[in-house]
Design a protein around this motif. Structure first.
Motif, short mmCIF file in Angstrom:
data_model
loop_
_atom_site.label_atom_id
_atom_site.label_comp_id
_atom_site.label_asym_id
_atom_site.label_seq_id
_atom_site.Cartn_x
_atom_site.Cartn_y
_atom_site.Cartn_z
N ARG A 36 0.86 -1.19 0.00
CA ARG A 36 0.00 0.00 0.00
C ARG A 36 0.90 1.24 0.00
O ARG A 36 1.54 1.55 1.01
CB ARG A 36 -0.91 -0.02 1.23
CG ARG A 36 -1.91 -1.17 1.20
CD ARG A 36 -2.55 -1.42 2.56
NE ARG A 36 -3.07 -0.20 3.16
CZ ARG A 36 -3.63 -0.16 4.38
NH1 ARG A 36 -3.69 -1.27 5.10
NH2 ARG A 36 -4.10 0.96 4.86
N PRO A 37 0.98 1.96 -1.12
CA PRO A 37 1.91 3.11 -1.23
C PRO A 37 1.66 4.20 -0.18
O PRO A 37 2.59 4.89 0.24
CB PRO A 37 1.66 3.64 -2.64
CG PRO A 37 1.04 2.49 -3.37
CD PRO A 37 0.24 1.74 -2.38
N GLU A 38 0.38 4.37 0.22
CA GLU A 38 0.06 5.46 1.14
C GLU A 38 0.52 5.18 2.57
O GLU A 38 0.55 6.08 3.42
CB GLU A 38 -1.45 5.73 1.14
CG GLU A 38 -2.31 4.70 1.89
CD GLU A 38 -2.55 3.42 1.10
OE1 GLU A 38 -3.30 2.56 1.59
OE2 GLU A 38 -1.99 3.30 -0.02
N LEU A 39 0.89 3.93 2.87
CA LEU A 39 1.26 3.56 4.24
C LEU A 39 2.78 3.70 4.44
O LEU A 39 3.56 3.06 3.73
CB LEU A 39 0.83 2.12 4.52
CG LEU A 39 0.87 1.66 5.99
CD1 LEU A 39 -0.11 2.48 6.82
CD2 LEU A 39 0.51 0.18 6.09
N LYS A 40 3.17 4.54 5.38
CA LYS A 40 4.58 4.74 5.67
C LYS A 40 5.16 3.49 6.37
O LYS A 40 4.48 2.84 7.16
CB LYS A 40 4.80 5.96 6.57
CG LYS A 40 4.24 7.25 5.99
CD LYS A 40 4.94 7.63 4.69
CE LYS A 40 4.42 8.97 4.16
NZ LYS A 40 5.05 9.32 2.86
#
Length: 568
Positions: free
Chosen positions: A518-522
């Motif tokens: 998930r790209p949005e999750l750091k």
């Protein structure tokens, strides 16, 4: 039970004592008793009559004239303090000389006021001060009783935690030592005791130098005893054993009891250095007789007692705890119980260095590889000969044999596990092995069967997958499926092929691989999602399992456009 400051205190019961009727009448009629939170319950005209009224009405405060016939106020105070220790006193005096009031205050009066004349405001001011003092004492006593109830209710947990600290060698605060030994006063006997105190010794109540000794008390076949009761009742059984040891110790010269998780109890006793050996032996025999009677009458079981060496320093308690438990394990080799207890100082030296075990292990495996039924009698004879000739530590022998059974694929039920790890005798342990091996008629080592997933382990895995974000521990998961932690650990490894920690880490890494897509999750946000304590630890474990850092793995997945859905 909670202390509620908003709850109104009950009225303070007052006894008026004065030989002058007009003074008693003025006090009764003109003082604002209700407003002060007080109530007059009785009157008396002299000290002797006042003592009779105290017995009949149980006042909290006596308002007393000093000079009276038959028995003066001062004489009455001295006598009442012995018979009614909770009673408090306030003084009325016609003498302006402070010496009279000083004598009354020294005798225990809270305050005094002149009654020539009786000034209502002065009397009410004095009574208000007495009221505040009595209420403060009540609250203090209530808090002490509350604290005693809390300590009593949680005595097992408190003492078990202190035992764990002692076994770990953790620092024990002086307040905790005072809780364990409320009667001990280090350094109270002068120079010699002061030197003992400096080195960490505990003083005896007699103010003589003392030594410490530990007795470990348990039941023969403790796990078998606990298995008679529903699992939910096991804590009550363990608490009753702890209470019994504590009560016996209190009746036999004192000592403090510390319970362990298995149901056993460590009893720490103080022994005067100058005491005779005969007296010490007599005290031990008395304790043992009482404990044997308790175990026989209430649990139809034999008590097993191990006794440590005696030492003067409390810093040696960790070693003494181990000595006492090790001495109790002599019951494994002494089924006839030649002695009523087992002393560590008389414990035969363990001759086994462990060097003989590999040969025993190879011989057992060879017997289990026979093409037909395993040679159960031969296996048991090998183990008996090894145990009796080498005398290894019983717990180590049990663990090594269980590990061998696991390696061999021999199926073990929960009752098997409890029986083979119980603190019984050598004969009883071999009988348990006979049942297990006799039930397994297939040559396990030739083609070990792959058992189906145990239902409870399946539940545990489901719970672990849905709670990866929690601080999961083996004990917590075992409690969720209502299983003994030791047996759960064994059953988990048999069913999954890995230890609990390794499997949990693997589940968390697999979840991390999914979340990294998930790209949005750091990356650093993953710790909270999957239960790692810190981001550096997560990175270390992730690279260990995948060969990539989380950032490298994420770049690779995004660049390739592939996704790992965890098999979904």
């Amino acid at each position: 039970m909670q202390l509620d400051r908003n709850e109104p205190s009950p009225d303070i019961r007052v006894l008026i004592v004065d030989d002058e009727y007009m003074v008693r009448s003025t006090l009764r009629e003109e003082i604002g008793w209700e407003r002060l939170g007080m109530k007059v319950v009785a009157e008396a005209s002299n000290g002797r009559q006042a003592l009779e009224k105290c017995a009949a009405y149980s006042p909290d405060l006596a308002l007393i004239d000093i000079s009276m016939p038959v028995m003066s106020g001062l004489e009455m105070i001295v006598s009442a303090k012995q018979d009614f220790p909770g009673l408090r006193f306030a003084i009325l005096t016609a003498h302006p000389d402070f010496a009279y009031a000083q004598e009354a205050l020294n005798a225990g009066a809270l305050a005094y006021v002149l009654k020539t004349p009786v000034l209502v405001q002065d009397v009410e001011r004095m009574l208000a001060n007495c009221r505040d003092t009595i209420r403060a004492e009540r609250e203090s006593h209530l808090r002490v009783r509350f604290a005693d109830q809390v300590l009593s209710r949680h005595a097992w947990d408190i003492r078990h935690a202190l035992l764990l600290d002692l076994q770990r060698g953790s620092h024990i605060a002086e307040s905790h030592w005072a809780y364990l030994f409320p009667y001990a006063k280090p350094g109270s006997a002068g120079g010699r005791d002061q030197a003992a105190s400096a080195s960490g010794a505990l003083g005896a109540p007699s103010a003589q130098p003392s030594r410490l000794q530990v007795m470990y008390v348990t039941a023969l076949h403790m796990k078998r005893l606990l298995a008679r009761y529903p699992e939910a009742d096991a804590p009550l059984v363990k608490y009753s054993l702890f209470q019994a040891v504590q009560e016996v110790a209190a009746d036999c010269g004192g000592g403090t009891a510390l319970p362990d998780a298995t149901g056993g109890v460590y009893l720490i006793r103080t022994l005067p250095v100058s005491g005779s050996r005969t007296k010490s032996e007599s005290d031990v025999q008395h304790i043992i007789t009482r404990l044997n009677r308790f175990f026989a009458n209430y649990y139809s079981a034999d008590a097993v007692i191990g006794i440590s060496s005696s030492r003067s320093s409390r810093e040696s308690l960790r070693d003494m705890l181990h000595e006492a438990e090790a001495a109790s394990e002599l019951s494994f080799y002494m089924p006839g119980r030649e002695a009523p207890y087992y002393a560590y100082e008389k414990k035969p030296a363990v001759r086994s260095s462990g060097a003989a075990w590999p040969k025993v292990e190879a011989e057992l495996l060879a017997k289990w590889r026979q093409p037909h039924r395993a040679d159960v009698p031969g296996c048991l004879q090998v183990l008996r000969h090894y145990a009796e000739s080498d005398r290894p530590e019983p717990d180590k022998l049990r663990r090594q044999t269980l590990a061998l059974l696991e390696t061999s694929g021999v199926p073990l039920t929960r009752s098997d596990w409890n029986e083979l790890t119980d603190n019984g005798t050598l004969n009883a342990w071999l009988d348990g092995l006979d049942k297990v091996l006799g039930r397994d008629t297939s040559p396990a080592l030739i083609s070990p069967a792959v058992p189906a997933m145990h239902e409870d382990i399946g539940k545990a895995l489901d719970y672990m997958r849905s709670h990866l974000h929690d601080n999961l521990t083996l004990a917590k998961v075992a409690e969720h499926i209502h299983m003994n932690p030791s047996y759960f650990s064994h059953l988990f490894k048999v069913n999954t092929g890995t230890t609990f920690i390794d499997h949990l880490t693997g589940l968390r890494i697999e979840r991390a691989k999914q979340l990294l897509q998930r790209p949005e999750l750091k990356n650093y946000m993953l710790c909270d999602e999957i239960g790692f304590a810190s981001y550096p630890h997560f990175c270390t474990q992730f690279k260990k399992h995948t060969g990539y850092t989380p950032s490298e793995y994420k770049q690779q997945v995004l660049a390739s456009g592939t996704r790992d859905d965890g098999g979904k």
